[in-house]
Structures are given as structure tokens and as C-alpha cells.
Design an enzyme around this catalytic site. Structure first.
Site, PDB file in Angstrom:
ATOM      1  N   THR A  13      38.077  47.659  31.660  1.00 54.49           N
ATOM      2  CA  THR A  13      36.637  47.962  31.547  1.00 54.49           C
ATOM      3  C   THR A  13      35.855  47.568  32.800  1.00 54.49           C
ATOM      4  O   THR A  13      34.668  47.863  32.902  1.00 54.49           O
ATOM      5  CB  THR A  13      36.031  47.183  30.355  1.00 54.49           C
ATOM      6  OG1 THR A  13      36.384  45.793  30.531  1.00 54.49           O
ATOM      7  CG2 THR A  13      36.567  47.673  29.029  1.00 54.49           C
ATOM      8  N   ARG A 101      48.937  35.958  45.277  1.00 59.73           N
ATOM      9  CA  ARG A 101      49.009  36.524  46.635  1.00 59.73           C
ATOM     10  C   ARG A 101      49.786  35.663  47.628  1.00 59.73           C
ATOM     11  O   ARG A 101      50.500  36.181  48.469  1.00 59.73           O
ATOM     12  CB  ARG A 101      47.592  36.754  47.177  1.00 59.73           C
ATOM     13  CG  ARG A 101      46.903  37.926  46.527  1.00 59.73           C
ATOM     14  CD  ARG A 101      45.545  38.133  47.158  1.00 59.73           C
ATOM     15  NE  ARG A 101      44.762  39.091  46.392  1.00 59.73           N
ATOM     16  CZ  ARG A 101      43.447  39.067  46.304  1.00 59.73           C
ATOM     17  NH1 ARG A 101      42.756  38.139  46.958  1.00 59.73           N
ATOM     18  NH2 ARG A 101      42.809  39.975  45.593  1.00 59.73           N
ATOM     19  N   CYS A 130      40.226  42.578  49.132  1.00 60.30           N
ATOM     20  CA  CYS A 130      39.649  43.843  49.612  1.00 60.30           C
ATOM     21  C   CYS A 130      39.253  43.785  51.094  1.00 60.30           C
ATOM     22  O   CYS A 130      39.519  44.716  51.863  1.00 60.30           O
ATOM     23  CB  CYS A 130      38.453  44.225  48.745  1.00 60.30           C
ATOM     24  SG  CYS A 130      37.336  42.861  48.401  1.00 60.30           S
ATOM     25  N   GLY A 161      31.783  44.113  45.129  1.00 64.35           N
ATOM     26  CA  GLY A 161      32.926  43.244  45.371  1.00 64.35           C
ATOM     27  C   GLY A 161      32.973  42.117  44.359  1.00 64.35           C
ATOM     28  O   GLY A 161      34.028  41.519  44.131  1.00 64.35           O
ATOM     29  N   HIS A 244      32.666  47.997  51.687  1.00 65.35           N
ATOM     30  CA  HIS A 244      32.535  46.866  52.620  1.00 65.35           C
ATOM     31  C   HIS A 244      32.557  47.377  54.064  1.00 65.35           C
ATOM     32  O   HIS A 244      33.195  48.395  54.368  1.00 65.35           O
ATOM     33  CB  HIS A 244      33.719  45.900  52.480  1.00 65.35           C
ATOM     34  CG  HIS A 244      33.737  45.092  51.213  1.00 65.35           C
ATOM     35  ND1 HIS A 244      32.726  45.084  50.289  1.00 65.35           N
ATOM     36  CD2 HIS A 244      34.687  44.225  50.746  1.00 65.35           C
ATOM     37  CE1 HIS A 244      33.060  44.260  49.296  1.00 65.35           C
ATOM     38  NE2 HIS A 244      34.237  43.731  49.549  1.00 65.35           N
ATOM     39  N   GLN A 324      35.829  49.330  48.873  1.00 65.44           N
ATOM     40  CA  GLN A 324      36.678  48.189  48.497  1.00 65.44           C
ATOM     41  C   GLN A 324      37.146  48.281  47.054  1.00 65.44           C
ATOM     42  O   GLN A 324      38.107  47.603  46.684  1.00 65.44           O
ATOM     43  CB  GLN A 324      35.939  46.869  48.763  1.00 65.44           C
ATOM     44  CG  GLN A 324      35.148  46.297  47.627  1.00 65.44           C
ATOM     45  CD  GLN A 324      33.880  47.087  47.299  1.00 65.44           C
ATOM     46  OE1 GLN A 324      33.433  47.928  48.072  1.00 65.44           O
ATOM     47  NE2 GLN A 324      33.306  46.809  46.132  1.00 65.44           N
TER      48      GLN A 324
HETATM   49  N1  LIG Z   1      35.425  44.445  42.707  1.00 66.71           N
HETATM   50  C1  LIG Z   1      36.135  44.550  43.808  1.00 66.71           C
HETATM   51  O1  LIG Z   1      35.701  45.164  44.795  1.00 66.71           O
HETATM   52  C2  LIG Z   1      37.504  43.927  43.894  1.00 66.71           C
HETATM   53  C3  LIG Z   1      38.285  44.245  45.007  1.00 66.71           C
HETATM   54  C4  LIG Z   1      39.562  43.694  45.123  1.00 66.71           C
HETATM   55  C5  LIG Z   1      40.039  42.855  44.137  1.00 66.71           C
HETATM   56  N2  LIG Z   1      39.244  42.551  43.062  1.00 66.71           N
HETATM   57  C6  LIG Z   1      39.821  41.680  42.034  1.00 66.71           C
HETATM   58  O2  LIG Z   1      40.132  42.509  40.921  1.00 66.71           O
HETATM   59  C7  LIG Z   1      39.959  41.773  39.702  1.00 66.71           C
HETATM   60  C8  LIG Z   1      38.946  42.517  38.820  1.00 66.71           C
HETATM   61  O3  LIG Z   1      37.715  42.573  39.507  1.00 66.71           O
HETATM   62  P1  LIG Z   1      36.481  43.460  39.011  1.00 66.71           P
HETATM   63  O4  LIG Z   1      35.562  43.487  40.158  1.00 66.71           O
HETATM   64  O5  LIG Z   1      36.939  44.730  38.406  1.00 66.71           O
HETATM   65  O6  LIG Z   1      35.862  42.506  37.865  1.00 66.71           O
HETATM   66  P2  LIG Z   1      34.923  42.892  36.618  1.00 66.71           P
HETATM   67  O7  LIG Z   1      34.182  44.145  36.901  1.00 66.71           O
HETATM   68  O8  LIG Z   1      34.153  41.674  36.316  1.00 66.71           O
HETATM   69  O9  LIG Z   1      35.993  43.180  35.452  1.00 66.71           O
HETATM   70  C9  LIG Z   1      36.762  42.131  34.874  1.00 66.71           C
HETATM   71  C10 LIG Z   1      37.736  42.688  33.852  1.00 66.71           C
HETATM   72  O10 LIG Z   1      38.491  41.603  33.329  1.00 66.71           O
HETATM   73  C11 LIG Z   1      38.425  41.666  31.900  1.00 66.71           C
HETATM   74  N3  LIG Z   1      38.518  40.365  31.256  1.00 66.71           N
HETATM   75  C12 LIG Z   1      37.623  39.342  31.276  1.00 66.71           C
HETATM   76  N4  LIG Z   1      38.039  38.326  30.480  1.00 66.71           N
HETATM   77  C13 LIG Z   1      39.212  38.729  29.947  1.00 66.71           C
HETATM   78  C14 LIG Z   1      40.140  38.140  29.054  1.00 66.71           C
HETATM   79  N5  LIG Z   1      39.953  36.913  28.538  1.00 66.71           N
HETATM   80  N6  LIG Z   1      41.260  38.839  28.707  1.00 66.71           N
HETATM   81  C15 LIG Z   1      41.471  40.083  29.207  1.00 66.71           C
HETATM   82  N7  LIG Z   1      40.629  40.711  30.076  1.00 66.71           N
HETATM   83  C16 LIG Z   1      39.513  40.027  30.432  1.00 66.71           C
HETATM   84  C17 LIG Z   1      37.073  42.283  31.622  1.00 66.71           C
HETATM   85  O11 LIG Z   1      37.054  42.786  30.296  1.00 66.71           O
HETATM   86  P3  LIG Z   1      35.715  42.695  29.374  1.00 66.71           P
HETATM   87  O12 LIG Z   1      34.898  43.888  29.791  1.00 66.71           O
HETATM   88  O13 LIG Z   1      36.252  42.798  28.004  1.00 66.71           O
HETATM   89  O14 LIG Z   1      35.056  41.388  29.673  1.00 66.71           O
HETATM   90  C18 LIG Z   1      37.036  43.380  32.680  1.00 66.71           C
HETATM   91  O15 LIG Z   1      37.785  44.486  32.262  1.00 66.71           O
HETATM   92  C19 LIG Z   1      39.500  40.357  40.113  1.00 66.71           C
HETATM   93  O16 LIG Z   1      40.625  39.533  40.202  1.00 66.71           O
HETATM   94  C20 LIG Z   1      38.905  40.586  41.505  1.00 66.71           C
HETATM   95  O17 LIG Z   1      38.954  39.442  42.300  1.00 66.71           O
HETATM   96  C21 LIG Z   1      38.004  43.085  42.925  1.00 66.71           C
END
Ligand SMILES: NC(=O)c1ccc[n+]([C@@H]2O[C@H](COP(=O)([O-])OP(=O)(O)OC[C@H]3O[C@@H](n4cnc5c(N)ncnc54)[C@H](OP(=O)(O)O)[C@@H]3O)[C@@H](O)[C@H]2O)c1
Length: 342
Positions: A13, A101, A130, A161, A244, A324
Site C-alpha cells: 500500500t 544492505r 535511492c 523519499g 531526487h 527515486q
Molecule cells: N519512498 C522512496 O522513495 C524509497 C526509495 C527507496 C527505498 N525505500 C524504502 O522502501 C521501503 C518502503 O518505503 P515507502 O516509501 O514505500 O514507505 P510507505 O509509503 O510509508 O509504505 C510503507 C509500507 O509498509 C507497510 N507496513 C507498515 N507497517 C507494517 C507492518 N507492521 N506489517 C506489514 N507492513 C507494514 C505499510 O502498510 P500500511 O499501509 O498497512 O501501513 C505500507 O505498505 C522503506 O524501507 C524505504 O526505506 C523508499
């Protein structure tokens, strides 16, 4: 890749998980069954995949039974807890969090650079940070050309990000600014982001550098197999929704001409050279986040000599931008998954 795969997305999600759904379809991964997993809060919601609504399931160890591939798009703690469970149940996991990582047993892969490292995986492959991916994709062809010995990088990182909460915070602040309403209290970031820049991403990790800044050094060394690479990085959050940007200065071991540098960038996989300060349209002059959002290439421009390098022929500065959430996360992970399955 002929077999239809059972694929779980852990964190389906979120910003990265949602993008993964699109990337799986675009890159034509043969998905027989999709399992979108998230927290208990999301049970009852659905995601749309290939035109069909699919119910979100709670992420629990049993949810990985029978999975071939798990794409991790949740936080570090959840990845640490659940991905080894998925591997124990026979799946291969490609994870976007920081959890694995720097584990020496886990390959950290950018396919354009070190796809060969996939040969020694033991069930988990890590996707780099990223900002690391966006900076290294154009640095690698220049390393192959003249040997990079030093990198100085400043990043300009989009609100997304920080995931969905980061995007929501900037959107709410932009709305308040335009409407003349009072600013919401900062939640996703240390301070108000709209009309501002925040020179802090992550906590302090080493000698005044933040954790995000040290990732570029530590991950860059591991991916490029350059344990001595000297890196200094400053990471800044900027009021941009997506994509980014980075200012990169490289020092080379050997002298190299700007023509050779441009040619190497022009031919590098994953890179688009947009470098014409005299072009009539600003969109053709240099990379900008508005142009690099929602596509997979790293755009590079402003290629010029580093005038501060005592041996000018051994230095270059450039500017690059990339989405990113795509190449910095979902696209890179799905590229890895395709290589693992092929
Ligand atoms: N955003 C970026 O640009 C980016 C780039 C590279 C890497 N990342 C990495 O990718 C990962 C996800 O980032 P994001 O930006 O997509 O974060 P996000 O938008 O905050 O999404 C977090 C996801 O984790 C789920 N989650 C939270 N608590 C959980 C639990 N207890 N059990 C199972 N799922 C759970 C959430 O589900 P709910 O909706 O149910 O809470 C949601 O689907 C992170 O590790 C981040 O560091 C992000």
C-alpha cells in the site's frame, strides 16, 4: 521466466509497493498469483493489478507459503522479521529496506553495475538506497573509463523519499500555503518543508554525517567493489514531490577528456544525457525533477570540468536526476527479480 510466479509484495500500500505493481506489469513479469501484503490496518482494502482488484492480506509468515518471489517495500524492522520467514518457505526476496544492505551474505545490486553479484545470493537480495542508485548509475560508466577515486555529492531529495507520509506532509503544507491557512505541525520531517530546505535525512551516524549520507559511501563501495573509495556526501530534503537530484563531482585515477566522458554517458545503460545549456527549451537544457518523474532513466547534464581539481583532466562535475520511487526502488527491484528468475 515462462513459469507463472506467485509474487508477494510486502508493503503493497506504500509509495514503493504501489509502484511495484505497475513495474511488474510494465516489465512483463509472469505473475500467476499476486499477494499484496501490508499491516493489519490495511486488511479490507484492495489494490488493482492488471485491471483486477486484489484483496490486501495481513503480512504474517504464513502469507509467504507457496511464494516464488517476495518484493520487500516495508520498513527495516518488518523486513528483518518477515523476509527470512519467506526465504525459509522457499521464496527469493528482493528487499528495498536498509535491513540487509550491508550484510556480507547479501548481494546489494544495481543491474547496470553488478548483476554478477546475484550469483552468490542465499535467498535475499538487497536493493540499494535511492540516492545511491541515482548517483551510481552515471558514475559507473565513468569509473570504467578512467577509474573513480573520489566522489563529492550533494543530494536534493524529494518528499516522497519519505514514503506516503512524506508526500502527504508536503501536499498539506502546499495547500495551507496557497489557501493562507496555518501550517500543519511538522510530522514526516524535522521542520516545515514547503518554502524550505532541510539539510538532515536520517540521524547522525559518523563524524557529523547522517545515516543517509553514509549510505552513499558504504553502499557505493560494496556495489562498485571499491572498498577504498573516498566519498563525502551532503543530503538535503527539498520541497519537490517526486524525483531526487544530485550534484556529483568525481576525481579520476587517469586523465580523460570531456568528449570521452560525454560519449561514455551517452552510451551507458540506464542513462539519458540532457546537456545543452544553449537549447531553446529549458526542458532540453538540463535534467529537472519535473521531467524525470514517472520514468526509469537517470538524466545527466551540466557535464563540466571540476575547476577546483589541481589536475583538471582528472576531474568532472555533473548534475543528475531520477525518479527515486521507480529506478531508486521499484524498477531496480523488479529488474533484479527478472534476472533472478531468468
Ligand atoms: N519512498 C522512496 O522513495 C524509497 C526509495 C527507496 C527505498 N525505500 C524504502 O522502501 C521501503 C518502503 O518505503 P515507502 O516509501 O514505500 O514507505 P510507505 O509509503 O510509508 O509504505 C510503507 C509500507 O509498509 C507497510 N507496513 C507498515 N507497517 C507494517 C507492518 N507492521 N506489517 C506489514 N507492513 C507494514 C505499510 O502498510 P500500511 O499501509 O498497512 O501501513 C505500507 O505498505 C522503506 O524501507 C524505504 O526505506 C523508499
Amino acid at each position: 521466466m515462462n513459469k507463472a510466479l506467485t509474487v508477494a509484495i510486502l508493503g503493497a500500500t506504500g509509495a514503493v509497493g504501489t509502484q511495484m505493481l505497475a513495474c511488474l506489469a510494465e516489465q512483463e513479469v509472469p505473475v500467476g498469483e499476486l499477494r499484496p501484503l501490508a499491516s493489519a490496518r490495511s486488511v479490507g482494502k484492495t489494490v488493482v493489478f492488471q485491471g483486477k482488484e486484489v484483496a490486501i492480506q495481513e503480512a504474517k509468515p504464513e502469507a509467504f507459503d507457496g511464494c516464488d518471489l517476495v518484493l520487500g517495500a516495508a520498513g527495516d524492522d518488518i523486513a528483518r522479521e518477515l523476509l527470512p520467514e519467506a526465504v525459509r518457505r522457499g521464496a527469493v526476496a528482493v528487499d528495498n529496506s536498509h535491513a540487509f544492505r550491508m550484510d556480507p551474505q547479501v548481494p546489494l545490486v544495481i543491474p547496470e553495475i553488478n548483476a554478477d553479484d546475484l550469483s552468490w545470493h542465499q535467498g535475499i537480495v538487497a536493493n540499494p538506497n535511492c540516492a545511491t542508485i541515482i548517483g551510481l548509475v552515471p558514475t559507473w560508466p565513468l569509473h570504467k573509463l578512467a577509474g573513480v577515486s573520489r566522489m563529492i555529492v550533494s543530494t536534493y531529495q524529494a518528499a516522497s523519499g519519505a514514503g506516503e507520509p512524506g508526500m502527504a506532509a508536503l501536499e498539506a503544507e502546499m495547500k495551507a500555503l496557497v489557501g493562507g491557512d496555518s501550517m500543519p505541525a511538522p510530522q514526516a520531517f524535522a521542520a516545515q518543508l514547503v518554502s524550505n530546505l532541510i539539510p538532515q535525512i536520517g540521524g547522525e551516524q559518523y563524524a557529523g554525517y547522517t545515516s543517509e549520507e553514509m549510505k552513499l559511501q558504504d553502499e557505493g563501495r560494496k556495489i562498485m567493489h571499491l572498498p577504498e573509495l573516498r566519498v563525502s556526501c551532503t543530503c538535503v530534503r527539498v520541497p519537490v514531490l517526486r524525483s531526487h537530484s544530485e550534484s556529483v563531482t568525481l576525481e579520476f585515477e587517469r586523465a580523460v577528456s570531456l568528449e570521452e566522458i560525454r560519449e561514455a554517458l551517452d552510451q551507458a545503460p540506464g542513462v539519458k544525457l540532457v546537456d545543452d545549456l544553449g537549447a531553446a527549451d529549458a526542458h532540453d537544457r538540463f535534467p529537472m525533477p519535473i521531467d524525470t518523474s514517472d520514468q526509469d532513466l537517470i538524466w545527466v547534464g551540466r557535464v563540466r570540468r571540476d575547476l577546483s581539481n589541481p589536475d583538471e583532466a582528472r576531474g568532472v562535475s555533473f548534475w543528475c536526476c531520477g525518479d527515486q520511487i521507480r529506478k531508486g526502488a521499484a524498477t531496480n527491484a523488479v529488474q533484479i527479480a527478472k534476472l533472478l528468475c531468468s
